[in-house]
Design an enzyme around this catalytic site. Structure first.
Site, PDB file in Angstrom:
ATOM      1  N   GLN A  37      -3.513  -8.823   6.566  1.00 51.26           N
ATOM      2  CA  GLN A  37      -3.185  -8.568   5.009  1.00 51.26           C
ATOM      3  C   GLN A  37      -1.520  -9.728   5.602  1.00 51.26           C
ATOM      4  OE1 GLN A  37      -2.793  -4.477   4.292  1.00 51.26           O
ATOM      5  NE2 GLN A  37      -1.587  -4.843   2.843  1.00 51.26           N
ATOM      6  N   LEU A  76      -6.769  -6.783   9.558  1.00 51.30           N
ATOM      7  CA  LEU A  76      -7.455  -6.358   8.370  1.00 51.30           C
ATOM      8  C   LEU A  76      -8.723  -7.761   8.500  1.00 51.30           C
ATOM      9  CD1 LEU A  76      -9.098  -5.648   5.553  1.00 51.30           C
ATOM     10  CD2 LEU A  76      -7.337  -7.278   4.786  1.00 51.30           C
ATOM     11  N   ARG A  94     -10.152   2.150   3.158  1.00 52.30           N
ATOM     12  CA  ARG A  94      -9.202   2.157   4.695  1.00 52.30           C
ATOM     13  C   ARG A  94      -7.996   1.268   3.564  1.00 52.30           C
ATOM     14  NH1 ARG A  94      -7.227  -3.199   7.362  1.00 52.30           N
ATOM     15  NH2 ARG A  94      -6.668  -2.247   9.149  1.00 52.30           N
ATOM     16  N   HIS A 105       0.068  -0.194  11.998  1.00 53.22           N
ATOM     17  CA  HIS A 105      -0.638  -0.310  13.345  1.00 53.22           C
ATOM     18  C   HIS A 105       0.412   0.718  14.113  1.00 53.22           C
ATOM     19  CE1 HIS A 105      -3.940  -2.415  12.682  1.00 53.22           C
ATOM     20  NE2 HIS A 105      -3.330  -3.835  11.913  1.00 53.22           N
ATOM     21  N   GLN A 126      -8.095   1.296  16.274  1.00 50.87           N
ATOM     22  CA  GLN A 126      -7.268   0.116  15.276  1.00 50.87           C
ATOM     23  C   GLN A 126      -6.157   0.377  14.530  1.00 50.87           C
ATOM     24  OE1 GLN A 126      -8.404  -2.580  12.013  1.00 50.87           O
ATOM     25  NE2 GLN A 126      -8.648  -4.210  13.185  1.00 50.87           N
TER      26      GLN A 126
END
Length: 642
Positions: free
Chosen positions: A7, A86, A110, A191, A239
């Site tokens: 992204q 991603l 997601r 994250h 992740q």
């Protein structure tokens, strides 16, 4: 080596030349998404391309279509692939993990979940060493900020709650250290621990997806190591809230001789990052190696130098939660001075911290036959008994050439190898136990005597349960462990019983190696960072990574300490990669229950030699004597028991 961007690389007009080349795939994508993928990427008429729920499927689709076009045009298939955040989904598509539409559905879900995450913020810290970024963050009075990306030596991304990331003293601290501090145009804290709830929801979505074996090695963001060939869905779950270790990932690949990088997807962000990493790669202590489709799934470089042996390598093995029981080791405690002294040492440290005797709790004969499942006792007890059995063998003149840890046993193995002190290791497990007791939902674990393929084939039996570990596998049988909420464990056991499959509930109240422990991730990382880590004096085999601990693990002890209880136990992969030649090894089972001896007997065959020290059936003095006799034969050293 092909890399796929994440992204931030999206742009209006991307993929324009690709959509006409794959009309069938594009039509299927449109049906799944409910809108025109081409219109979104090329024209963006509603100006939504930069919204997460649209960005993620768009980027994945363009990268995947570009990869297919490259291969269809005669491009050579990659030796290894990696994706940034991603982009890891595009890398997995290239490696054969799923078809185009399945991958698109995964990133669609997601993106939807991430778009609904609580408000957060991210900021880039540039022109400052990543070690210094971490030091400054640790000194700030905030607990809601994580390092989300380590992209190169002097580029990191911070992620966390909106108010904390935008707090003036955060920006000022980094600018004062000579960095550029650049807030990013995002609405959520990707994250970071702020994504824990999203991670849990995504895990439930993944539980219904069947992943294919990987045909090409894929480097995982959250470990900077290759994915296992099968059974890897947990890495996609992790992740979401784990940092992207891009700097380490690319440095490892460069160290292994991968020097030809091609970026697949819009833009050239990763190409520029790669140039920076080439100039100042992370020292990962990796020897160059080929990494084809059949490459080992574990880091090849040992943390300690190997010495050639004229005899088999003696490997001490340590078990984890589920192997404990009341009165374990009591006979040796009563008869073996070195074992007793070591147990008393641990018990005294435990009593100083907790106010009660650990030995008294372990040897409470009034509870014999009951489950020994109080985490405040069992975590420390298992650590202490593994260490004490080692001290008993050392007193007999026997020392390991290498050590192996399984789940909690990894902490014992690291201690025996000198990577951390006994005191630090015991303190770590005691504090971890308190976090589990206070913060985590109750759960359970189930050991299933069947091929691990059953877990993938019969999702109806294991819905909502994580694959916590695989101990051995075969065409006719195998052994794997599932973990999750206690009610689901009970239901799964009943269903397996109806199918004639043997399943044993382990004596634990927590769902180790599942998302039930995710609530304490940050605290566990902090516990790992508090440990003074040394280079081990002998090789340490780890089931968390399916290989040997290497130098990079020593510098990331916080991640390793967390992965020990959260990641999947990959005993089967470790045996397949590190112990292919049974004649070269002699295994000493220092678990409380003789579990490893059973794994070797039923899963690996009579060529794998070894013996256990104790088990729950008594006669421990006799079994210790037999073990010493076996070690005498292997090492040529007479035992003090003789």
């Amino acid at each position: 080596m092909y890399v796929f961007p994440g992204q931030g690389s999206q742009r209006k007009g991307m993929g324009k030349e690709l959509f006409e080349k794959s009309p069938d795939l594009v039509a299927r994508a449109d049906r799944l998404l409910g809108y025109s993928l081409r219109d979104l990427c090329v024209d963006d008429p509603d100006r939504v391309l930069n919204r997460t729920e649209y960005t993620q499927p768009a980027l994945y689709a363009v990268s995947a279509l570009q990869y297919l076009d490259h291969i269809d045009s005669g491009g050579a298939p990659p030796a290894v692939v990696a994706g940034h955040s991603l982009g890891e989904y595009s890398a997995l598509f290239a490696a054969g993990a799923f078809d185009f539409v399945t991958g698109l559905d995964l990133v669609r879900r997601r993106g939807e979940l991430m778009s609904r995450a609580p408000k957060g913020a991210m900021a880039a810290v540039v022109n400052l060493d990543h070690e210094r970024v971490a030091e400054i963050l640790a000194a700030l009075p905030y607990s809601g900020i994580d390092i989300a990306n380590i992209n190169s030596r002097q580029q990191c991304i911070l992620s966390g709650t909106y108010d904390e990331v935008h707090a003036p003293d955060v920006r000022e601290a980094y600018i004062a250290a000579g960095a550029r501090f650049v807030p990013l145009n995002v609405s959520a804290a990707f994250h970071s621990r702020c994504m824990t709830e999203v991670q849990g929801e995504f895990a439930r979505h993944l539980s219904g997806v069947e992943f294919r074996p990987l045909r090409i090695p894929v480097i995982a963001n959250c470990t900077a190591r290759p994915y296992p060939t099968t059974g890897y869905s947990d890495l996609l779950v992790r992740q979401i809230s784990s940092p992207v270790r891009w700097y380490e990932s690319l440095s490892r690949l460069l160290a292994r001789g991968h020097d030809d990088f091609r970026e697949i997807g819009p833009g050239d962000v990763l190409t520029k990052l790669t140039a920076k990493i080439r100039e100042e790669p992370l020292a990962v202590e990796e020897a160059p190696a080929s990494e084809g489709a059949a490459a080992p799934q574990a880091p090849p470089a040992p943390a300690a130098p190997r010495r050639p042996l004229r005899r088999p390598e003696v490997v001490f093995m340590y078990g984890g939660q589920g192997t404990q029981y009341y009165s374990m080791g009591q006979e040796l405690y009563d008869t073996h001075p070195a074992f007793r002294d070591a147990m008393d040492r641990g018990s005294a440290l435990y009593e100083a911290a907790q106010g009660t005797s650990l030995v008294a709790a372990m040897h409470d004969n009034t509870r014999r036959g009951q489950d020994f499942d109080d985490i405040l006792h069992t975590h420390a007890a298992l650590y202490n008994i593994g260490w004490s059995l080692t001290e008993a063998l050392r007193a007999e003149g026997f020392h390991p050439d290498a050590v192996l840890g399984h789940s909690l046993g990894e902490y014992v193995a690291a201690t025996v190898a000198g990577a951390m002190s006994f005191e630090d290791g015991l303190d770590l497990v005691m504090k971890q136990a308190h976090l589990l007791d206070l913060r985590c939902r109750s759960g359970g674990m189930l050991s299933v005597l069947a091929s691990p393929s059953l877990y993938q084939r019969r999702r109806d039996l294991f819905a909502g349960l994580a694959l916590a570990g695989v101990n051995f596998t075969g065409d006719a049988t195998g052994n794997f462990v599932v973990s999750g909420e206690a009610e689901r464990v009970t239901e799964a056991r009943a269903a397996l019983d109806r199918e004639g499959v043997i399943a044993v509930r382990l004596p634990v109240r927590h769902g180790f190696h599942s998302d039930l422990v995710d609530d304490i991730r940050q605290e566990c990382l902090s516990l790992g960072r508090a440990v003074a880590v040394n280079s081990p004096t002998l090789p340490v085999y780890t089931c968390a990574y399916g290989g040997e601990l290497d130098g990079a693990t020593l510098t990331g002890w916080d991640d390793y300490a967390w992965d020990v209880i959260r990641g999947r136990v990959r005993f089967d992969e470790l045996m397949a990669t590190a112990f292919r030649d049974p004649a070269r090894h002699y295994f000493v089972d220092l678990s409380a229950s003789g579990s490893f001896a059973n794994f070797l007997k039923h899963g690996y065959g009579p060529d794998y030699r070894g013996a256990y020290a104790i088990n729950q059936f008594g006669n421990n003095a006799a079994s210790m004597e037999r073990l010493c006799e076996g070690l005498e034969e292997i090492t040529g050293r007479a035992s003090a028991l003789a």
